[in-house]
Structure formats: structure tokens, C-alpha cells
Design a protein around this motif. Sequence first.
Motif, mmCIF file in Angstrom:
data_model
loop_
_atom_site.group_PDB
_atom_site.id
_atom_site.type_symbol
_atom_site.label_atom_id
_atom_site.label_comp_id
_atom_site.label_asym_id
_atom_site.label_seq_id
_atom_site.Cartn_x
_atom_site.Cartn_y
_atom_site.Cartn_z
ATOM 1 N N HIS A 161 0.827 -1.205 0.000
ATOM 2 C CA HIS A 161 0.000 0.000 0.000
ATOM 3 C C HIS A 161 0.868 1.264 0.000
ATOM 4 O O HIS A 161 0.541 2.246 -0.668
ATOM 5 C CB HIS A 161 -0.937 0.011 1.202
ATOM 6 N N ARG A 162 1.965 1.232 0.765
ATOM 7 C CA ARG A 162 2.848 2.389 0.831
ATOM 8 C C ARG A 162 3.439 2.701 -0.538
ATOM 9 O O ARG A 162 3.447 3.856 -0.982
ATOM 10 C CB ARG A 162 3.987 2.133 1.827
ATOM 11 N N LEU A 163 3.878 1.663 -1.255
ATOM 12 C CA LEU A 163 4.442 1.869 -2.582
ATOM 13 C C LEU A 163 3.385 2.360 -3.566
ATOM 14 O O LEU A 163 3.645 3.236 -4.401
ATOM 15 C CB LEU A 163 5.090 0.583 -3.095
ATOM 16 N N HIS A 164 2.189 1.808 -3.475
ATOM 17 C CA HIS A 164 1.083 2.227 -4.342
ATOM 18 C C HIS A 164 0.752 3.696 -4.098
ATOM 19 O O HIS A 164 0.644 4.491 -5.040
ATOM 20 C CB HIS A 164 -0.129 1.335 -4.054
ATOM 21 N N ASN A 165 0.597 4.060 -2.829
ATOM 22 C CA ASN A 165 0.268 5.442 -2.474
ATOM 23 C C ASN A 165 1.371 6.401 -2.894
ATOM 24 O O ASN A 165 1.102 7.503 -3.379
ATOM 25 C CB ASN A 165 0.034 5.565 -0.971
ATOM 26 N N ARG A 166 2.620 5.976 -2.707
ATOM 27 C CA ARG A 166 3.754 6.818 -3.061
ATOM 28 C C ARG A 166 3.792 7.094 -4.558
ATOM 29 O O ARG A 166 4.057 8.214 -4.992
ATOM 30 C CB ARG A 166 5.028 6.115 -2.611
ATOM 31 N N TYR A 167 3.486 6.082 -5.349
ATOM 32 C CA TYR A 167 3.482 6.239 -6.805
ATOM 33 C C TYR A 167 2.440 7.274 -7.236
ATOM 34 O O TYR A 167 2.736 8.187 -8.006
ATOM 35 C CB TYR A 167 3.199 4.895 -7.481
ATOM 36 N N TYR A 168 1.213 7.142 -6.745
ATOM 37 C CA TYR A 168 0.157 8.049 -7.177
ATOM 38 C C TYR A 168 0.360 9.457 -6.639
ATOM 39 O O TYR A 168 0.063 10.442 -7.337
ATOM 40 C CB TYR A 168 -1.216 7.497 -6.794
ATOM 41 N N ALA A 169 0.887 9.592 -5.434
ATOM 42 C CA ALA A 169 1.161 10.923 -4.891
ATOM 43 C C ALA A 169 2.256 11.611 -5.701
ATOM 44 O O ALA A 169 2.147 12.797 -6.028
ATOM 45 C CB ALA A 169 1.557 10.823 -3.421
ATOM 46 N N LYS A 170 3.309 10.885 -6.038
ATOM 47 C CA LYS A 170 4.411 11.461 -6.808
ATOM 48 C C LYS A 170 3.962 11.818 -8.217
ATOM 49 O O LYS A 170 4.327 12.871 -8.750
ATOM 50 C CB LYS A 170 5.577 10.461 -6.856
ATOM 51 N N LEU B 61 -6.711 11.423 -4.733
ATOM 52 C CA LEU B 61 -5.841 11.377 -3.560
ATOM 53 C C LEU B 61 -6.612 11.760 -2.294
ATOM 54 O O LEU B 61 -6.442 11.145 -1.244
ATOM 55 C CB LEU B 61 -4.642 12.308 -3.735
ATOM 56 N N ALA B 62 -7.467 12.767 -2.419
ATOM 57 C CA ALA B 62 -8.251 13.192 -1.260
ATOM 58 C C ALA B 62 -9.280 12.129 -0.882
ATOM 59 O O ALA B 62 -9.508 11.859 0.304
ATOM 60 C CB ALA B 62 -8.950 14.517 -1.560
ATOM 61 N N LYS B 63 -9.871 11.510 -1.883
ATOM 62 C CA LYS B 63 -10.880 10.478 -1.627
ATOM 63 C C LYS B 63 -10.281 9.289 -0.892
ATOM 64 O O LYS B 63 -10.905 8.719 0.000
ATOM 65 C CB LYS B 63 -11.485 10.017 -2.951
ATOM 66 N N SER B 64 -9.051 8.933 -1.250
ATOM 67 C CA SER B 64 -8.406 7.786 -0.615
ATOM 68 C C SER B 64 -7.713 8.160 0.692
ATOM 69 O O SER B 64 -7.156 7.290 1.364
ATOM 70 C CB SER B 64 -7.403 7.140 -1.567
ATOM 71 N N GLY B 65 -7.698 9.441 1.055
ATOM 72 C CA GLY B 65 -7.134 9.866 2.327
ATOM 73 C C GLY B 65 -5.655 10.162 2.289
ATOM 74 O O GLY B 65 -5.044 10.367 3.338
ATOM 75 N N LEU B 66 -5.066 10.184 1.106
ATOM 76 C CA LEU B 66 -3.638 10.491 1.030
ATOM 77 C C LEU B 66 -3.361 11.954 1.311
ATOM 78 O O LEU B 66 -2.313 12.301 1.855
ATOM 79 C CB LEU B 66 -3.085 10.118 -0.338
ATOM 80 N N ILE B 67 -4.289 12.815 0.917
ATOM 81 C CA ILE B 67 -4.192 14.227 1.282
ATOM 82 C C ILE B 67 -5.541 14.646 1.848
ATOM 83 O O ILE B 67 -6.574 14.028 1.557
ATOM 84 C CB ILE B 67 -3.794 15.134 0.094
ATOM 85 N N HIS B 68 -5.544 15.684 2.654
ATOM 86 C CA HIS B 68 -6.783 16.176 3.256
ATOM 87 C C HIS B 68 -7.633 16.868 2.200
ATOM 88 O O HIS B 68 -7.096 17.426 1.231
ATOM 89 C CB HIS B 68 -6.428 17.151 4.383
#
Length: 84
Positions: free
Chosen positions: A17-26, A58-65
Amino acid sequence: MANTASAKKADRQSERHRLHNRYYAKTTRNAIRDIRNTTDKAEAEKNAPKVFSMIDKLAKSGLIHKNKAANLKSGIQSFINKLA
């Protein structure tokens, strides 16, 4: 270190999950940077909906507020409006 099987599985999942989230955030940060570095208003307007969608996801998945997402979108739109 994880002792139980469930803890080991949780470690594996959280790493994925961390790698997945990191990819989409970047990827989203790069897209935002590309829009802010452009000087062509038409190109920026063409790419804006795609970037706004990325930010919303990103906001929907909670990665950013959600407020950060709104601020990013507002800043991008303001930048586009100021382009000649």
C-alpha cells in the motif's frame, strides 16, 4: 519484528500500500509541477481536468486532506487564469 502470521501479512500489505500510495502521490505532484511550469494557457486548460481528477482521487483515498485538495485546485486554477 512481526511474530504472528497475521502481523507478517499486515507488514506485507502495508508495504504494498505504501508503494502504491507513493506512486500516485508522486505522479500527481509531477503533473501539478508540469502545469505550473507551462506558459501556454491552452495547454494548461487542457490538462487541468486530468490533474484535478488526480487530486480528487488522492483526497478520496485519504492520502491528502480534502482542504489541501481544494487549496491545490484553487491555486492551479488561479495560476491558469493569470496566464496570458
